[in-house]
Design a protein around this motif. Sequence first.
Motif, PDB file in Angstrom:
ATOM      1  N   GLU A 174     -15.140 -15.683   6.764  1.00  0.00           N
ATOM      2  CA  GLU A 174     -14.216 -15.347   7.722  1.00  0.00           C
ATOM      3  C   GLU A 174     -13.546 -16.751   8.359  1.00  0.00           C
ATOM      4  OE1 GLU A 174     -12.639 -12.525   7.965  1.00  0.00           O
ATOM      5  OE2 GLU A 174     -14.174 -11.541   6.508  1.00  0.00           O
ATOM      6  N   GLU A 175     -14.417 -17.901   8.137  1.00  0.00           N
ATOM      7  CA  GLU A 175     -13.919 -19.112   8.692  1.00  0.00           C
ATOM      8  C   GLU A 175     -12.630 -19.684   8.109  1.00  0.00           C
ATOM      9  OE1 GLU A 175     -15.482 -20.362  11.302  1.00  0.00           O
ATOM     10  OE2 GLU A 175     -16.692 -18.500  11.754  1.00  0.00           O
ATOM     11  N   ALA A 176     -12.028 -20.328   8.955  1.00  0.00           N
ATOM     12  CA  ALA A 176     -10.871 -21.216   8.344  1.00  0.00           C
ATOM     13  C   ALA A 176     -11.654 -22.543   7.694  1.00  0.00           C
ATOM     14  CB  ALA A 176     -10.006 -21.553   9.841  1.00  0.00           C
ATOM     15  N   ASP A 177     -11.220 -23.183   6.793  1.00  0.00           N
ATOM     16  CA  ASP A 177     -11.620 -24.338   6.012  1.00  0.00           C
ATOM     17  C   ASP A 177     -12.821 -24.054   5.649  1.00  0.00           C
ATOM     18  OD1 ASP A 177      -9.253 -25.717   6.655  1.00  0.00           O
ATOM     19  OD2 ASP A 177      -9.796 -26.579   8.557  1.00  0.00           O
ATOM     20  N   ARG A 178     -13.218 -22.806   5.306  1.00  0.00           N
ATOM     21  CA  ARG A 178     -14.868 -22.345   4.897  1.00  0.00           C
ATOM     22  C   ARG A 178     -15.354 -23.543   3.638  1.00  0.00           C
ATOM     23  NH1 ARG A 178     -11.402 -18.220   3.808  1.00  0.00           N
ATOM     24  NH2 ARG A 178     -11.064 -17.683   1.613  1.00  0.00           N
ATOM     25  N   GLU A 179     -14.441 -23.975   2.718  1.00  0.00           N
ATOM     26  CA  GLU A 179     -14.712 -24.705   1.633  1.00  0.00           C
ATOM     27  C   GLU A 179     -15.223 -26.130   2.188  1.00  0.00           C
ATOM     28  OE1 GLU A 179     -11.682 -23.216   1.847  1.00  0.00           O
ATOM     29  OE2 GLU A 179     -11.746 -21.748   0.332  1.00  0.00           O
ATOM     30  N   PHE A 180     -14.710 -26.564   3.412  1.00  0.00           N
ATOM     31  CA  PHE A 180     -15.199 -27.917   3.950  1.00  0.00           C
ATOM     32  C   PHE A 180     -16.315 -28.215   4.572  1.00  0.00           C
ATOM     33  CE2 PHE A 180     -10.529 -27.606   2.626  1.00  0.00           C
ATOM     34  CZ  PHE A 180     -10.282 -28.685   1.933  1.00  0.00           C
ATOM     35  N   TYR A 181     -17.000 -27.271   4.812  1.00  0.00           N
ATOM     36  CA  TYR A 181     -18.101 -27.300   5.760  1.00  0.00           C
ATOM     37  C   TYR A 181     -19.184 -28.452   5.490  1.00  0.00           C
ATOM     38  CZ  TYR A 181     -17.174 -23.846   9.442  1.00  0.00           C
ATOM     39  OH  TYR A 181     -16.724 -23.225  10.574  1.00  0.00           O
ATOM     40  N   LEU A 182     -19.325 -28.319   4.284  1.00  0.00           N
ATOM     41  CA  LEU A 182     -20.402 -29.448   3.767  1.00  0.00           C
ATOM     42  C   LEU A 182     -19.867 -30.726   3.535  1.00  0.00           C
ATOM     43  CD1 LEU A 182     -23.386 -29.991   2.224  1.00  0.00           C
ATOM     44  CD2 LEU A 182     -22.183 -29.573   0.154  1.00  0.00           C
ATOM     45  N   LYS A 183     -18.608 -30.868   3.160  1.00  0.00           N
ATOM     46  CA  LYS A 183     -17.791 -32.027   3.429  1.00  0.00           C
ATOM     47  C   LYS A 183     -18.072 -32.890   4.651  1.00  0.00           C
ATOM     48  CE  LYS A 183     -13.409 -34.200   2.427  1.00  0.00           C
ATOM     49  NZ  LYS A 183     -13.804 -35.274   1.403  1.00  0.00           N
ATOM     50  N   ASN A 184     -17.705 -32.074   5.621  1.00  0.00           N
ATOM     51  CA  ASN A 184     -17.549 -32.360   6.966  1.00  0.00           C
ATOM     52  C   ASN A 184     -18.892 -33.052   7.317  1.00  0.00           C
ATOM     53  OD1 ASN A 184     -15.028 -31.879   7.133  1.00  0.00           O
ATOM     54  ND2 ASN A 184     -15.112 -29.758   7.891  1.00  0.00           N
ATOM     55  N   ILE A 185     -19.967 -32.406   7.177  1.00  0.00           N
ATOM     56  CA  ILE A 185     -21.358 -33.029   7.540  1.00  0.00           C
ATOM     57  C   ILE A 185     -21.871 -33.902   6.509  1.00  0.00           C
ATOM     58  CG2 ILE A 185     -22.018 -30.513   8.651  1.00  0.00           C
ATOM     59  CD1 ILE A 185     -23.796 -30.175   6.258  1.00  0.00           C
ATOM     60  N   ILE A 186     -21.463 -34.050   5.366  1.00  0.00           N
ATOM     61  CA  ILE A 186     -21.882 -35.314   4.603  1.00  0.00           C
ATOM     62  C   ILE A 186     -21.259 -36.559   5.047  1.00  0.00           C
ATOM     63  CG2 ILE A 186     -21.710 -36.264   2.287  1.00  0.00           C
ATOM     64  CD1 ILE A 186     -22.117 -33.594   1.210  1.00  0.00           C
ATOM     65  N   GLU A 187     -19.966 -36.490   5.662  1.00  0.00           N
ATOM     66  CA  GLU A 187     -18.990 -37.499   6.029  1.00  0.00           C
ATOM     67  C   GLU A 187     -19.814 -38.329   7.138  1.00  0.00           C
ATOM     68  OE1 GLU A 187     -16.377 -38.733   4.736  1.00  0.00           O
ATOM     69  OE2 GLU A 187     -16.178 -37.357   3.241  1.00  0.00           O
ATOM     70  N   THR A 188     -20.778 -37.853   7.840  1.00  0.00           N
ATOM     71  CA  THR A 188     -21.194 -38.465   8.933  1.00  0.00           C
ATOM     72  C   THR A 188     -22.536 -39.272   8.489  1.00  0.00           C
ATOM     73  OG1 THR A 188     -22.656 -36.612   9.311  1.00  0.00           O
ATOM     74  CG2 THR A 188     -20.631 -36.564  10.514  1.00  0.00           C
ATOM     75  N   VAL A 189     -22.925 -39.117   7.140  1.00  0.00           N
ATOM     76  CA  VAL A 189     -23.888 -40.013   6.608  1.00  0.00           C
ATOM     77  C   VAL A 189     -23.603 -40.777   5.355  1.00  0.00           C
ATOM     78  CG1 VAL A 189     -25.876 -38.660   7.765  1.00  0.00           C
ATOM     79  CG2 VAL A 189     -25.163 -38.150   5.558  1.00  0.00           C
ATOM     80  N   LYS A 190     -22.482 -40.540   4.911  1.00  0.00           N
ATOM     81  CA  LYS A 190     -22.053 -40.959   3.699  1.00  0.00           C
ATOM     82  C   LYS A 190     -22.405 -42.359   3.218  1.00  0.00           C
ATOM     83  CE  LYS A 190     -18.768 -40.137  -0.221  1.00  0.00           C
ATOM     84  NZ  LYS A 190     -17.605 -39.340  -0.721  1.00  0.00           N
ATOM     85  N   SER A 191     -21.780 -43.194   4.555  1.00  0.00           N
ATOM     86  CA  SER A 191     -21.745 -44.833   4.409  1.00  0.00           C
ATOM     87  C   SER A 191     -23.090 -45.105   4.512  1.00  0.00           C
ATOM     88  CB  SER A 191     -20.968 -45.111   5.569  1.00  0.00           C
ATOM     89  OG  SER A 191     -21.824 -44.677   6.850  1.00  0.00           O
ATOM     90  N   GLU A 192     -24.098 -44.221   4.697  1.00  0.00           N
ATOM     91  CA  GLU A 192     -25.858 -44.984   4.708  1.00  0.00           C
ATOM     92  C   GLU A 192     -26.217 -44.830   3.239  1.00  0.00           C
ATOM     93  OE1 GLU A 192     -27.974 -42.988   7.684  1.00  0.00           O
ATOM     94  OE2 GLU A 192     -26.274 -42.895   8.997  1.00  0.00           O
ATOM     95  N   TYR A 193     -25.463 -44.240   2.280  1.00  0.00           N
ATOM     96  CA  TYR A 193     -26.386 -44.138   0.919  1.00  0.00           C
ATOM     97  C   TYR A 193     -25.377 -44.680  -0.037  1.00  0.00           C
ATOM     98  CZ  TYR A 193     -29.553 -41.128   3.351  1.00  0.00           C
ATOM     99  OH  TYR A 193     -30.617 -40.677   4.173  1.00  0.00           O
TER     100      TYR A 193
END
Length: 251
Positions: free
Chosen positions: A98-117
């Motif tokens: 039922e969430e808006a942008d439900r396909e982007f939840y994982l992407k959004n949390i990965i973005e905060t650590v992506k630069s560290e790996y």
Amino acid sequence: MGKTFVFVNQKGGVGKTTSVINLGAYIALAGKKTLLIDFDPQGNMSSGVGIQKKRPTVYDALAQKTSIKNTIYPTTVKNLSAIPASIDLSGATVELVEEADREFYLKNIIETVKSEYDYILIDCPPSLGILTLNGLTAADQVYIPLQCEYFALEGLTLLLQTVQRVQQNLNPSLEIGGIFFTMFDSRTNLAQEVVQQVSSYFKDKVFSTIVPRNVRLSEAPSHGVPICNYDAKCTGARSYEKLADEVLNRG
């Protein structure tokens, strides 16, 4: 900024989780800072690297109960960290509908650590549901492990249609990183035929390294370590080491 790879096959038992664990391990051993994300409620990847009982998990980060950084745990391999999953993640399949942008939840949390790996590898469940769509939306490249059997070809067609829809609607920059064969049995004509058919059709998308059936690969997860820490000299270990070299060379 690191690269994110998602490993997908809607059919279970094709060596997908085994591939995420061992490719991740050999990429890390090559000196690349690597993060594995278990995005399957079964949690097999988590147990395969010895962190199945750790809390919080990826679900807690998705539900915004904690920062993703609090869900990252070290493994027995240098440069290799992992985020575990638990059965709680199955609830996300209902909660996200039922969430808006439900396909982007994982992407959004990965973005905060992506630069560290240097590399982030995502292990998706054996389905084409909302969790796998999150994985495809979050990734730069999709990798497809293919078991050498007849039904693998039918499943590959459906999977590639899903990837195409994600490219059109959710993640236009998503690329097919490659297709690789697992659980190969050289004694059967069918296995040889599947390799020939897929290789002739997809050409340069198919990796040259083929992972054979190997008992030691099956045993390693029960000890909570990648194959490099269980039996680095077995044929399965050498195959994943070569496959990791291919992945790194492709960039």
